[in-house]
Design a protein around this motif. Structure first.
Motif, PDB file in Angstrom:
ATOM      1  N   MET A   1       0.800  -1.210   0.055  1.00 17.65           N
ATOM      2  CA  MET A   1      -0.059  -0.055   0.086  1.00 17.65           C
ATOM      3  C   MET A   1       0.727   1.475   0.097  1.00 17.65           C
ATOM      4  O   MET A   1       0.558   2.353  -0.590  1.00 17.65           O
ATOM      5  N   GLU A   2       2.042   1.020   0.674  1.00 14.72           N
ATOM      6  CA  GLU A   2       2.818   2.430   0.837  1.00 14.72           C
ATOM      7  C   GLU A   2       3.331   2.609  -0.255  1.00 14.72           C
ATOM      8  O   GLU A   2       3.452   3.671  -0.861  1.00 14.72           O
ATOM      9  N   GLU A   3       4.197   1.410  -0.966  1.00 10.72           N
ATOM     10  CA  GLU A   3       4.657   1.534  -2.319  1.00 10.72           C
ATOM     11  C   GLU A   3       3.932   1.940  -3.477  1.00 10.72           C
ATOM     12  O   GLU A   3       4.324   2.588  -3.954  1.00 10.72           O
ATOM     13  N   ASN A   4       2.647   1.626  -3.142  1.00  5.46           N
ATOM     14  CA  ASN A   4       1.711   1.954  -4.401  1.00  5.46           C
ATOM     15  C   ASN A   4       1.430   3.643  -4.081  1.00  5.46           C
ATOM     16  O   ASN A   4       1.356   4.201  -5.203  1.00  5.46           O
ATOM     17  N   LYS A   5       1.286   4.165  -2.906  1.00  8.94           N
ATOM     18  CA  LYS A   5       0.983   5.364  -2.828  1.00  8.94           C
ATOM     19  C   LYS A   5       2.327   6.205  -3.434  1.00  8.94           C
ATOM     20  O   LYS A   5       2.128   7.269  -4.046  1.00  8.94           O
ATOM     21  N   LYS A   6       3.573   5.850  -3.270  1.00  8.19           N
ATOM     22  CA  LYS A   6       4.776   6.548  -3.760  1.00  8.19           C
ATOM     23  C   LYS A   6       4.715   6.294  -5.271  1.00  8.19           C
ATOM     24  O   LYS A   6       5.090   7.225  -5.846  1.00  8.19           O
ATOM     25  N   ARG A   7       4.200   5.278  -5.825  1.00  7.82           N
ATOM     26  CA  ARG A   7       4.067   5.116  -7.435  1.00  7.82           C
ATOM     27  C   ARG A   7       3.273   6.058  -7.674  1.00  7.82           C
ATOM     28  O   ARG A   7       3.427   6.399  -8.993  1.00  7.82           O
ATOM     29  N   ILE A   8       1.780   6.118  -7.259  1.00  8.12           N
ATOM     30  CA  ILE A   8       1.061   7.311  -7.684  1.00  8.12           C
ATOM     31  C   ILE A   8       1.386   8.679  -7.763  1.00  8.12           C
ATOM     32  O   ILE A   8       1.303   9.143  -9.005  1.00  8.12           O
ATOM     33  N   GLU A   9       2.115   9.019  -6.708  1.00 10.90           N
ATOM     34  CA  GLU A   9       3.025  10.116  -6.933  1.00 10.90           C
ATOM     35  C   GLU A   9       3.979  10.318  -7.896  1.00 10.90           C
ATOM     36  O   GLU A   9       3.826  11.584  -8.729  1.00 10.90           O
ATOM     37  N   ARG A  10       4.788   9.340  -8.037  1.00  9.66           N
ATOM     38  CA  ARG A  10       5.679   9.317  -9.336  1.00  9.66           C
ATOM     39  C   ARG A  10       4.997   9.534 -10.667  1.00  9.66           C
ATOM     40  O   ARG A  10       5.571  10.152 -11.396  1.00  9.66           O
ATOM     41  N   PHE A  11       3.920   8.795 -10.453  1.00 12.91           N
ATOM     42  CA  PHE A  11       3.173   8.549 -11.909  1.00 12.91           C
ATOM     43  C   PHE A  11       2.532  10.092 -12.146  1.00 12.91           C
ATOM     44  O   PHE A  11       2.420  10.613 -13.390  1.00 12.91           O
ATOM     45  N   TYR A  12       2.137  10.751 -11.027  1.00 18.42           N
ATOM     46  CA  TYR A  12       1.490  12.075 -11.208  1.00 18.42           C
ATOM     47  C   TYR A  12       2.714  13.073 -11.709  1.00 18.42           C
ATOM     48  O   TYR A  12       2.265  13.583 -12.634  1.00 18.42           O
ATOM     49  N   ASN A  13       3.711  13.037 -11.284  1.00 18.50           N
ATOM     50  CA  ASN A  13       4.804  13.958 -11.628  1.00 18.50           C
ATOM     51  C   ASN A  13       5.250  13.790 -12.909  1.00 18.50           C
ATOM     52  O   ASN A  13       5.409  14.523 -13.839  1.00 18.50           O
ATOM     53  N   CYS A  14       5.659  12.252 -13.357  1.00 18.33           N
ATOM     54  CA  CYS A  14       5.600  12.000 -14.897  1.00 18.33           C
ATOM     55  C   CYS A  14       4.766  12.493 -15.872  1.00 18.33           C
ATOM     56  O   CYS A  14       4.961  13.012 -16.863  1.00 18.33           O
ATOM     57  N   LEU A  15       3.410  12.327 -15.469  1.00 19.85           N
ATOM     58  CA  LEU A  15       2.297  12.622 -16.360  1.00 19.85           C
ATOM     59  C   LEU A  15       2.328  14.023 -16.388  1.00 19.85           C
ATOM     60  O   LEU A  15       2.261  14.541 -17.452  1.00 19.85           O
ATOM     61  N   GLN A  16       2.429  14.730 -15.381  1.00 15.90           N
ATOM     62  CA  GLN A  16       2.278  16.324 -15.486  1.00 15.90           C
ATOM     63  C   GLN A  16       3.464  16.699 -16.344  1.00 15.90           C
ATOM     64  O   GLN A  16       3.399  17.430 -16.945  1.00 15.90           O
ATOM     65  N   HIS A  17       4.705  16.243 -15.997  1.00 14.27           N
ATOM     66  CA  HIS A  17       5.946  16.520 -16.752  1.00 14.27           C
ATOM     67  C   HIS A  17       5.509  16.269 -18.586  1.00 14.27           C
ATOM     68  O   HIS A  17       5.893  17.011 -19.389  1.00 14.27           O
ATOM     69  N   ALA A  18       5.289  15.182 -18.624  1.00 13.55           N
ATOM     70  CA  ALA A  18       4.874  14.798 -20.099  1.00 13.55           C
ATOM     71  C   ALA A  18       3.616  15.628 -20.617  1.00 13.55           C
ATOM     72  O   ALA A  18       3.875  15.918 -21.871  1.00 13.55           O
ATOM     73  N   LEU A  19       2.737  15.965 -19.952  1.00 18.00           N
ATOM     74  CA  LEU A  19       1.853  17.096 -20.452  1.00 18.00           C
ATOM     75  C   LEU A  19       2.376  18.392 -20.819  1.00 18.00           C
ATOM     76  O   LEU A  19       1.955  18.873 -21.749  1.00 18.00           O
ATOM     77  N   GLU A  20       3.187  18.745 -19.761  1.00 19.58           N
ATOM     78  CA  GLU A  20       3.913  19.993 -20.077  1.00 19.58           C
ATOM     79  C   GLU A  20       4.542  20.136 -21.393  1.00 19.58           C
ATOM     80  O   GLU A  20       4.407  20.755 -22.175  1.00 19.58           O
ATOM     81  N   LYS A  21       5.448  19.192 -21.372  1.00 23.52           N
ATOM     82  CA  LYS A  21       6.324  18.838 -22.751  1.00 23.52           C
ATOM     83  C   LYS A  21       5.437  18.644 -23.965  1.00 23.52           C
ATOM     84  O   LYS A  21       5.660  19.414 -24.982  1.00 23.52           O
ATOM     85  N   GLU A  22       4.179  17.920 -24.084  1.00 20.81           N
ATOM     86  CA  GLU A  22       3.476  17.823 -24.938  1.00 20.81           C
ATOM     87  C   GLU A  22       3.081  19.206 -25.608  1.00 20.81           C
ATOM     88  O   GLU A  22       2.962  19.746 -26.649  1.00 20.81           O
ATOM     89  N   THR A  23       2.494  20.070 -24.466  1.00 21.01           N
ATOM     90  CA  THR A  23       2.016  21.538 -24.776  1.00 21.01           C
ATOM     91  C   THR A  23       3.066  22.390 -25.347  1.00 21.01           C
ATOM     92  O   THR A  23       2.631  22.985 -26.449  1.00 21.01           O
ATOM     93  N   ILE A  24       4.209  22.163 -24.879  1.00 17.98           N
ATOM     94  CA  ILE A  24       5.336  22.867 -25.601  1.00 17.98           C
ATOM     95  C   ILE A  24       5.791  22.416 -26.955  1.00 17.98           C
ATOM     96  O   ILE A  24       5.537  23.208 -28.252  1.00 17.98           O
ATOM     97  N   SER A  25       5.690  21.066 -27.350  1.00 12.71           N
ATOM     98  CA  SER A  25       5.947  20.375 -28.404  1.00 12.71           C
ATOM     99  C   SER A  25       4.730  20.715 -29.682  1.00 12.71           C
ATOM    100  O   SER A  25       5.113  20.859 -30.715  1.00 12.71           O
ATOM    101  N   MET A  26       3.559  21.006 -29.123  1.00  8.78           N
ATOM    102  CA  MET A  26       2.352  20.925 -30.013  1.00  8.78           C
ATOM    103  C   MET A  26       2.717  22.334 -30.783  1.00  8.78           C
ATOM    104  O   MET A  26       1.945  22.394 -31.932  1.00  8.78           O
ATOM    105  N   THR A  27       3.239  23.271 -30.045  1.00  9.23           N
ATOM    106  CA  THR A  27       3.285  24.466 -30.923  1.00  9.23           C
ATOM    107  C   THR A  27       4.504  24.669 -31.882  1.00  9.23           C
ATOM    108  O   THR A  27       4.528  25.513 -32.693  1.00  9.23           O
TER     109      THR A  27
END
Lengths: 238, 238
Positions: free
Chosen positions: B154-180
């Motif tokens: 459960m603890e490990e899963n929570k850490k992974r959710i946080e890591r996934f959130y950060n990766c997703l946010q990063h990827a979405l930001e990068k995508e927005t820049i790339s799109m232009t």
């Protein structure tokens, strides 16, 4: 670029390579399924496991055990025998876990539409910690009970492989007939509609509902202009 | 047909519906992740579970137990306490099983390309039979041992959710820049290449490798001219 030709070339290249799995060959129970898929120009399989019972030992010290701090005490693709598990467990010096893993199949598809016929449901298994730092945490009676459950899952998994094979064969035949009389867009609609209705009529017997396409980076080659997509098939829930 | 407008309409319709899950609300640990996805025009979530420990009782007689011959003796999205499990186990009269289920997220995507940024790995959990016909098959010491493992997951899963959130946010930001600055084909190549290289450099810390798109018939509406595709996110292997 002729995508079909490129996919054909890629398929030939992958299928001509040596089998790099531990076992070095396709599991008996999925040979027919793998042949069915590889016999169609729009698919090829990149890895498969018919389903297995495994006993893993997760070590405390990484240097003592193989492959990612984890060694295999027992692996079987057939129903397993209690005495084999008991003997294997004696070798455990870390945290041993008994697992049942159902069918897994990785399939590359030429195009998105080819993935529509593949019936997929979520994974399901068994994962039971048995020892802690080498000490057995359960009774022999429990191990016996557990092995019966694992063997039942193995049997059920085998039935599902057969059912999946029949459904896939049926869907592929239907698609071949459709291809000669419908434009592409219509085939997709027809297939979707057929599965949806089937499910509604008899949810227990429906071939499957999920279709999964994966960009599996481990299985892909490094060519970014990838001439296909990847499908991972998991068997239905128990 | 304007697919973007249709997807927008479909998204608004789905998100305005009442939450029909047993709990009736989004799990605390995935609220931010769900909001991040729903805040982007190309995604929306249709169901989610942050991860949970459940104790199920699978009855022998279908009429005695709820929901597909199976009743829930205990469900928690937080680390669980031994005494709660012991008390709940006393209510078991069939085959009780303790399970840990990690994060599951169902995401609808406007188009195939939008699914490229979603990092996915296979499921992983814990599934341990504890009683047979109501009789406890393990010791209290083992239950204690098992709960510790479930809580660690459960603890490990929570850490992974946080890591996934950060990766997703990063990827979405990068995508927005790339799109232009890049044409569509280039964006896809760029993302693929970035993930592949990242993985090679540091496989432990890579955001994820698998991207899964599903035609999930249960989540889809009945419209065959479906204005989007469905993505199921599973957390990484332990």
């Amino acid at each position: 670029m002729d995508r079909s030709a490129e996919f054909r070339r890629w398929k030939a290249q992958c299928l001509s390579k040596a089998d790099l799995s531990r076992k070095g060959s396709v599991d008996e129970d999925v040979v027919e399924l793998v042949q069915l898929l590889n016999g169609r120009e729009q698919f090829f399989t990149t890895s498969s496991c018919a389903g297995r019972i495994i006993l893993l030992d997760r070590g405390i010290n990484g240097s003592e055990v193989q492959k990612q701090n984890c060694c295999w005490l027992l692996v079987t693709h057939k129903p397993c025998v209690k005495d084999d598990v008991i003997v294997a467990l004696k070798k455990a010096n870390g945290d041993a876990i008994l697992k049942f893993e159902p069918l897994v199949l990785h399939v590359q598809c030429r195009q998105l539409q080819d993935a529509q016929i593949l019936a997929v449901r979520s994974t399901h298994g068994l994962e039971v910690p048995l020892t802690h730092k080498g000490k057995l945490m359960v009774t022999e009676e429990y191990i016996n009970f557990l092995i019966k459950i694992a063997n039942q899952k193995m049997e059920e998994n085998k039935k599902r492989i057969e059912r999946f094979y029949n459904c896939l064969q049926h869907a592929l035949e239907k698609e071949t007939i459709s291809m000669t009389s419908y434009p592409k867009e219509k085939i997709k609609e027809k297939n979707n509609s057929s599965y949806t209705h089937k499910k509604k009529r008899n949810p227990e017997k429906a071939c499957g509902k999920y279709i999964t396409e994966e960009n599996n980076k481990e299985l892909e080659n490094d060519d970014h202009d990838d001439p296909g997509i990847s499908v991972t098939i998991f068997p239905e829930d128990y």
